[in-house]
Design an enzyme around this catalytic site. Structure first.
Site, PDB file in Angstrom:
ATOM      1  N   TYR A  50     -30.352 -15.483  84.627  1.00  0.00           N
ATOM      2  CA  TYR A  50     -31.196 -15.455  85.820  1.00  0.00           C
ATOM      3  C   TYR A  50     -30.580 -16.270  86.944  1.00  0.00           C
ATOM      4  O   TYR A  50     -29.609 -17.002  86.732  1.00  0.00           O
ATOM      5  CB  TYR A  50     -32.610 -15.941  85.490  1.00  0.00           C
ATOM      6  CG  TYR A  50     -32.776 -17.433  85.290  1.00  0.00           C
ATOM      7  CD1 TYR A  50     -32.307 -18.049  84.132  1.00  0.00           C
ATOM      8  CD2 TYR A  50     -33.399 -18.224  86.254  1.00  0.00           C
ATOM      9  CE1 TYR A  50     -32.472 -19.423  83.948  1.00  0.00           C
ATOM     10  CE2 TYR A  50     -33.566 -19.584  86.066  1.00  0.00           C
ATOM     11  CZ  TYR A  50     -33.099 -20.188  84.918  1.00  0.00           C
ATOM     12  OH  TYR A  50     -33.254 -21.532  84.739  1.00  0.00           O
ATOM     13  N   HIS A 119     -29.776  -7.673  66.139  1.00  0.00           N
ATOM     14  CA  HIS A 119     -28.975  -8.736  66.745  1.00  0.00           C
ATOM     15  C   HIS A 119     -27.669  -8.206  67.328  1.00  0.00           C
ATOM     16  O   HIS A 119     -27.181  -8.692  68.331  1.00  0.00           O
ATOM     17  CB  HIS A 119     -28.646  -9.821  65.714  1.00  0.00           C
ATOM     18  CG  HIS A 119     -29.800 -10.743  65.445  1.00  0.00           C
ATOM     19  ND1 HIS A 119     -30.972 -10.310  64.901  1.00  0.00           N
ATOM     20  CD2 HIS A 119     -29.946 -12.069  65.673  1.00  0.00           C
ATOM     21  CE1 HIS A 119     -31.818 -11.327  64.791  1.00  0.00           C
ATOM     22  NE2 HIS A 119     -31.215 -12.418  65.255  1.00  0.00           N
ATOM     23  N   LYS A 164     -26.455 -19.650  82.912  1.00  0.00           N
ATOM     24  CA  LYS A 164     -27.854 -19.791  83.333  1.00  0.00           C
ATOM     25  C   LYS A 164     -28.658 -18.714  82.606  1.00  0.00           C
ATOM     26  O   LYS A 164     -28.977 -17.653  83.157  1.00  0.00           O
ATOM     27  CB  LYS A 164     -27.966 -19.663  84.855  1.00  0.00           C
ATOM     28  CG  LYS A 164     -29.284 -20.191  85.413  1.00  0.00           C
ATOM     29  CD  LYS A 164     -29.198 -20.410  86.903  1.00  0.00           C
ATOM     30  CE  LYS A 164     -30.543 -20.689  87.553  1.00  0.00           C
ATOM     31  NZ  LYS A 164     -31.183 -21.936  87.163  1.00  0.00           N
ATOM     32  N   GLU A 196     -27.977 -33.886  82.141  1.00  0.00           N
ATOM     33  CA  GLU A 196     -28.677 -33.387  83.328  1.00  0.00           C
ATOM     34  C   GLU A 196     -30.154 -33.367  83.002  1.00  0.00           C
ATOM     35  O   GLU A 196     -30.558 -33.756  81.908  1.00  0.00           O
ATOM     36  CB  GLU A 196     -28.177 -31.990  83.704  1.00  0.00           C
ATOM     37  CG  GLU A 196     -28.450 -30.941  82.636  1.00  0.00           C
ATOM     38  CD  GLU A 196     -28.026 -29.531  83.024  1.00  0.00           C
ATOM     39  OE1 GLU A 196     -28.000 -29.204  84.222  1.00  0.00           O
ATOM     40  OE2 GLU A 196     -27.730 -28.747  82.109  1.00  0.00           O
ATOM     41  N   LEU A 220     -25.265 -27.375  83.631  1.00  0.00           N
ATOM     42  CA  LEU A 220     -25.237 -26.181  84.484  1.00  0.00           C
ATOM     43  C   LEU A 220     -24.513 -26.498  85.795  1.00  0.00           C
ATOM     44  O   LEU A 220     -24.773 -27.548  86.398  1.00  0.00           O
ATOM     45  CB  LEU A 220     -26.670 -25.738  84.799  1.00  0.00           C
ATOM     46  CG  LEU A 220     -26.772 -24.483  85.666  1.00  0.00           C
ATOM     47  CD1 LEU A 220     -26.575 -23.229  84.820  1.00  0.00           C
ATOM     48  CD2 LEU A 220     -28.090 -24.403  86.400  1.00  0.00           C
TER      49      LEU A 220
END
Ligand code: PLP
Length: 305
Positions: A50, A119, A164, A196, A220
């Site tokens: 995303y 999977h 992400k 983070e 990230l």
């Protein structure tokens, strides 16, 4: 937008206006009519990525950087983009006026699409790509408002944090730990090193030096982080990209977090420890002002659709 009109925009449907438009696989429809199948791998496996892209005054900020990260994230889960990122960006530009919002963000999601649950990655797939806009209140002035309270939690995430991806269970649990103990945000700690936060990057000011963890396996590559590093370099601020020890963070002169929706937000407390003077520090304010200048300059250049 004032608070009253913002709350008018955000009614029903989990805070989103029901008839807000959504772009889904090339069509623009009211949100209430958008459908994604039960066998979509995003729903079955969180098999997707995303982006969150900010717009100010109807103009995108750092759209190119977000699209580049989207391409890297998609490659990271071995998913070919259904259309090139340049075309996605153009679709977003065309879409934005339909959302009739001045300040807010676009949430974009790309999944591997619908196929029988297994999977094993399907040999052929038809990805689901969608995005829609949500409003945000006008951004705070640099240095204004309450500071963020950070709760330290164990970093139990996987080692591909540069992707992400929509599988955010560890981040959601961490956020819940923070909120349920009356903190605002969780900060991940691994063997006494800060990585983070669960929805933002973190920076410390130690003397005149700005320190933040390098991006990669554990962090990230935040787009706001990128802009802050660039702005800091232009201001001649010394920067170190290295892991911060918990002890350093507790004794930091200033601490702040960065994200697309929060820009730069000063930290008031790390667990029960007040940071610096207990108010927004001069380096944080200076960086936030320079960040705002960057937003103004770039959004003035961004061509409104
Ligand atoms: N780190 C994590 C885990 C995040 O979820 C986010 C934003 O959602 C960030 C950092 C900040 O990234 P950006 O500045 O691109 O919004």
């Amino acid at each position: 937008m004032d608070a009253a009109s913002l709350s008018n925009q955000m009614n029903g449907h989990g805070g989103i206006q029901v008839e807000t438009p959504i772009w889904i696989n090339g069509q623009v429809v009211p949100l209430s009519q958008a459908k994604v199948g039960v066998e979509d791998r995003g729903f079955q496996f969180a098999d997707g990525v995303y982006e969150v892209v900010r717009f100010y005054n109807g103009r995108f900020f750092t759209l190119r950087e977000h699209m580049e990260r989207l391409a890297r994230s998609a490659a990271g889960i071995r998913l070919a983009l259904p259309i090139p990122v340049e075309q996605i960006a153009q679709e977003m530009r065309n879409f934005l006026p339909l959302a009739k919002l001045s300040d807010g963000f676009i949430y974009l999601q790309l999944t591997r699409g619908e196929c029988e649950r297994n999977h094993r990655m399907p040999a052929k797939c038809s990805p689901t790509l969608l995005f829609h806009a949500r409003p945000l209140p006008p951004a705070r002035e640099p240095g204004e408002g309450e500071g963020v309270k950070l709760l330290a939690v164990a970093d139990e995430r996987w080692k591909r944090c540069w992707i992400k991806c929509i599988g955010l269970t560890a981040n959601i649990l961490a956020k819940d730990d923070a909120i349920s103990q009356e903190y605002d945000e969780a900060v991940f700690v691994e063997r006494e090193l800060i990585t983070e936060c669960c929805t933002s990057n973190v920076f410390a000011v130690l003397g005149q030096t700005l320190v933040t963890h390098p991006v990669g396996a554990k962090v990230l590559p935040g787009i706001t982080r990128l802009v802050v590093l660039d702005v800091a370099a232009k201001l001649g601020i010394r920067v170190e990209e290295r892991a911060l020890r918990e002890e350093e963070v507790k004794r930091a002169d200033e601490l702040f977090i960065t994200s697309t929706t929060r820009e730069i937000h000063w930290v008031q407390r790390y667990n029960d420890r007040y940071i610096g003077q207990g108010r927004c520090g001069p380096m944080t304010t200076k960086l936030h002002r320079a960040f705002r200048d960057r937003v103004r300059a770039e959004t003035a250049r961004e061509i409104a659709a």
